[in-house]
Design an enzyme around this catalytic site. Sequence first.
Site, short mmCIF file in Angstrom:
data_model
loop_
_atom_site.label_atom_id
_atom_site.label_comp_id
_atom_site.label_asym_id
_atom_site.label_seq_id
_atom_site.Cartn_x
_atom_site.Cartn_y
_atom_site.Cartn_z
N ASP A 7 0.91 -1.14 0.00
CA ASP A 7 0.00 0.00 0.00
C ASP A 7 0.95 1.19 0.00
O ASP A 7 1.56 1.51 1.03
CB ASP A 7 -0.88 0.01 1.25
CG ASP A 7 -1.87 1.16 1.20
OD1 ASP A 7 -1.44 2.29 0.88
OD2 ASP A 7 -3.06 0.96 1.47
N HIS A 8 1.11 1.84 -1.15
CA HIS A 8 2.22 2.80 -1.24
C HIS A 8 2.02 4.00 -0.31
O HIS A 8 2.98 4.69 0.02
CB HIS A 8 2.49 3.21 -2.69
CG HIS A 8 1.53 4.19 -3.27
ND1 HIS A 8 0.32 3.83 -3.80
CD2 HIS A 8 1.59 5.55 -3.40
CE1 HIS A 8 -0.31 4.91 -4.26
NE2 HIS A 8 0.44 5.97 -4.01
N HIS A 66 -5.79 2.84 0.87
CA HIS A 66 -5.08 4.00 1.39
C HIS A 66 -5.85 4.76 2.47
O HIS A 66 -5.30 5.12 3.51
CB HIS A 66 -4.74 4.97 0.26
CG HIS A 66 -4.14 4.32 -0.95
ND1 HIS A 66 -3.19 3.34 -0.87
CD2 HIS A 66 -4.34 4.53 -2.28
CE1 HIS A 66 -2.82 2.96 -2.09
NE2 HIS A 66 -3.53 3.67 -2.96
N1 LIG Z 1 1.39 2.31 -12.65
C1 LIG Z 1 1.19 2.76 -11.42
O1 LIG Z 1 1.48 3.92 -11.08
C2 LIG Z 1 0.60 1.87 -10.39
C3 LIG Z 1 0.37 0.54 -10.64
N2 LIG Z 1 -0.12 -0.28 -9.65
C4 LIG Z 1 -0.32 -1.69 -9.88
O2 LIG Z 1 0.87 -2.27 -10.41
C5 LIG Z 1 0.55 -3.31 -11.31
C6 LIG Z 1 1.22 -3.02 -12.67
O3 LIG Z 1 0.71 -1.79 -13.15
P1 LIG Z 1 1.34 -1.06 -14.44
O4 LIG Z 1 2.81 -1.16 -14.45
O5 LIG Z 1 0.72 0.27 -14.47
O6 LIG Z 1 0.75 -1.95 -15.63
P2 LIG Z 1 1.22 -2.00 -17.14
O7 LIG Z 1 0.03 -2.42 -17.92
O8 LIG Z 1 1.96 -0.79 -17.54
O9 LIG Z 1 2.27 -3.21 -17.15
C7 LIG Z 1 1.88 -4.55 -17.12
C8 LIG Z 1 3.10 -5.43 -17.31
O10 LIG Z 1 2.70 -6.79 -17.35
C9 LIG Z 1 3.31 -7.42 -18.49
N3 LIG Z 1 2.44 -8.53 -18.91
C10 LIG Z 1 1.15 -8.48 -19.28
N4 LIG Z 1 0.69 -9.71 -19.54
C11 LIG Z 1 1.73 -10.56 -19.35
C12 LIG Z 1 1.87 -11.97 -19.44
N5 LIG Z 1 0.87 -12.78 -19.81
N6 LIG Z 1 3.07 -12.50 -19.13
C13 LIG Z 1 4.10 -11.72 -18.75
N7 LIG Z 1 4.01 -10.39 -18.63
C14 LIG Z 1 2.84 -9.82 -18.94
C15 LIG Z 1 3.43 -6.31 -19.50
O11 LIG Z 1 4.46 -6.48 -20.39
P3 LIG Z 1 4.34 -7.19 -21.83
O12 LIG Z 1 3.22 -6.51 -22.54
O13 LIG Z 1 5.69 -6.95 -22.43
O14 LIG Z 1 4.09 -8.60 -21.56
C16 LIG Z 1 3.87 -5.16 -18.58
O15 LIG Z 1 5.23 -5.25 -18.31
C17 LIG Z 1 -0.97 -3.38 -11.35
O16 LIG Z 1 -1.39 -4.31 -10.41
C18 LIG Z 1 -1.41 -1.99 -10.91
O17 LIG Z 1 -2.68 -2.01 -10.30
C19 LIG Z 1 -0.39 0.23 -8.39
C20 LIG Z 1 -0.20 1.54 -8.09
C21 LIG Z 1 0.29 2.48 -9.06
O1 LIG Z 2 -3.27 3.61 -5.67
C1 LIG Z 2 -3.60 4.60 -6.30
O2 LIG Z 2 -3.11 5.80 -5.94
C2 LIG Z 2 -3.07 6.86 -6.87
C3 LIG Z 2 -2.84 8.11 -6.04
O3 LIG Z 2 -1.60 8.00 -5.42
P1 LIG Z 2 -0.79 9.29 -4.98
O4 LIG Z 2 0.42 8.77 -4.32
O5 LIG Z 2 -0.51 10.06 -6.25
O6 LIG Z 2 -1.70 10.06 -4.09
C4 LIG Z 2 -4.33 6.97 -7.67
O7 LIG Z 2 -4.15 7.91 -8.71
C5 LIG Z 2 -4.64 5.64 -8.29
O8 LIG Z 2 -5.90 5.72 -8.96
C6 LIG Z 2 -4.69 4.55 -7.27
O9 LIG Z 2 -4.76 3.30 -7.92
#
Ligand SMILES: NC(=O)C1=CN([C@@H]2O[C@H](COP(=O)(O)OP(=O)(O)OC[C@H]3O[C@@H](n4cnc5c(N)ncnc54)[C@H](OP(=O)(O)O)[C@@H]3O)[C@@H](O)[C@H]2O)C=CC1
Ligand SMILES: O=C1O[C@H](COP(=O)(O)O)[C@@H](O)[C@H](O)[C@H]1O
Length: 500
Positions: free
Chosen positions: A180-181, A243
């Site tokens: 939980d960031h 959060h």
């Molecule tokens: N982005 C953010 O700021 C935040 C993200 N999260 C959580 O973090 C997690 C990741 O989010 P995010 O990075 O944004 O997602 P993305 O969609 O950007 O990335 C998903 C990743 O999964 C890989 N992937 C998808 N399917 C497969 C598969 N079958 N096998 C192997 N790799 C696969 C993709 O790469 P490829 O297509 O090359 O396979 C990619 O690297 C989620 O659970 C999200 O809820 C939580 C808080 C904030």
């Molecule tokens: O986990 C999440 O948090 C962000 C907000 O994070 P913050 O550190 O920028 O306050 C939110 O945008 C996102 O929807 C949610 O998945």
Amino acid sequence: MKSKETPSSLIMIFGATGDLAKRKLFPSLYHLYRKGRLGNNFAVIGTARRPWTHEELKENVKDSVLTSIGKSENIDEFVSHFYYQAHDVKNTESYIELKKLADKLDEQYSLNGNRIFYLAMAPEFFGTIAEHLKTDGLNDTKGFKRLVIEKPFGHDLESAKTLNAQIRKAFNEEEIYRIDHYLGKAMVQNIEVIRFANALFEPLWNNRYISNIQITSSEVLGVEERARYYETSGALRDMVQNHMLQMVALLAMEPPIKLSTDEIRSEKVRVFRALRPIEGDHVKEYFVRGQYGSGQIDGKDVPAYRNELNVDPASNTETFVAGKLMIDNFRWAGVPFYIRTGKRMETKSTKIVIQFKDIPMNLYYNTDHQLAPNLLVIHIQPEEGITLHLNAKKSGQHMETTPVKLNFSNTSTHGINTPEAYEKLLDDCLRGDATNFAHWDEVALSWNFVDKISEVWENKTQTEFPNYASGTMGPKASDQLLEKDGFFWWPVTDLDIDNC
Ligand SMILES: NC(=O)C1=CN([C@@H]2O[C@H](COP(=O)(O)OP(=O)(O)OC[C@H]3O[C@@H](n4cnc5c(N)ncnc54)[C@H](OP(=O)(O)O)[C@@H]3O)[C@@H](O)[C@H]2O)C=CC1
Ligand SMILES: O=C1O[C@H](COP(=O)(O)O)[C@@H](O)[C@H](O)[C@H]1O
């Protein structure tokens, strides 16, 4: 508790080509490396489906780190620890290849079989990966094994239970680090210190002296590219279940007998157990949902939620939640904890306002201004600090009062930038400290609370959506929620440290 030694570990990032890895994980690892918190006995394997080479990953890591630090720096030594393995998480054979690379790096970097598996992927894959890590022997080493799981941890209590059962087949509860960031944010971690290291506050931290507590986490951004996920989640699941409730728990918990992971977690669990369940007809009395319409942000027109990419034009998804939480225990009986969070609001801000009760008799009642209540404001972001709002005598001959503010700015005291939440959490995980990660009991109880609200909302379409314009602080009903109790939301922008 945290070990002081610099750990050696293999860090395996599933989803290494994704957004989270690029924006948060690579830069955080670099900051730890720069500070000597990572040492030299580490290796990172990035995996995803894309057929990248080691070199392509290294280039990406470089790009992500240099963009994040905003200056040119030689980071080749750091980047040399990164390796890439193309891998589809659904494909059994590729785990065998992954294991070969992991075992090789283990020897090359003297990692003692220590492994961190970071699942930065869509939640539907969490269970499958955990199962494969066990069946294909990746977590069968003599060192420590830790599984870091991103949110969302399930969609509701039932799915969270299923996921938990799946990952528990491969990892013990002590080996599971549910991220939980917000728990990595400097001022969220400061809540405990403010409360338990100051003789001034702890005696007042109860229903005799506090009239209400307000937690606002507002965002200016809209749903961006995440509509597919957000449409099934909404603000209640996305922000409140994790959060917001975690911040409530830290504010409301009893002092732990010691600062150990188990003691702190057990006090937080007791808060969740004391949360008054809000269900059925009571939901509309205690909770307000909103969805943004079009509006203006920084002078530019922005579309309504229903017109965003991949959003159903008749979507019933809430992008805003306000709620009144009651904690039915001796300390908090009668004190409302108001929470609100939403997208496309006026300002990006997370603040906690603790409003103290009025003094019993106002000697200064007949002066021009009525006495302002004392407030303790905890600024979580973007600025970090504390402000204490007091009353003092106005200079001059008359006996008039004026509000004064005592400020502490965390950022200006400790340097330009306090560490990113992910940096702290990765550091904790490397050192085996799970205090700032969510225990299963906390996750289960918070889903149990939230499920009762979503059940009502999902069965009753909100006919008035959209009900707040982008660039505002949410629907009118959110203000009315407090007005009926004789309170109002303290305007977060007026409370900014800069405005003091
Ligand atoms: N982005 C953010 O700021 C935040 C993200 N999260 C959580 O973090 C997690 C990741 O989010 P995010 O990075 O944004 O997602 P993305 O969609 O950007 O990335 C998903 C990743 O999964 C890989 N992937 C998808 N399917 C497969 C598969 N079958 N096998 C192997 N790799 C696969 C993709 O790469 P490829 O297509 O090359 O396979 C990619 O690297 C989620 O659970 C999200 O809820 C939580 C808080 C904030
Ligand atoms: O986990 C999440 O948090 C962000 C907000 O994070 P913050 O550190 O920028 O306050 C939110 O945008 C996102 O929807 C949610 O998945």
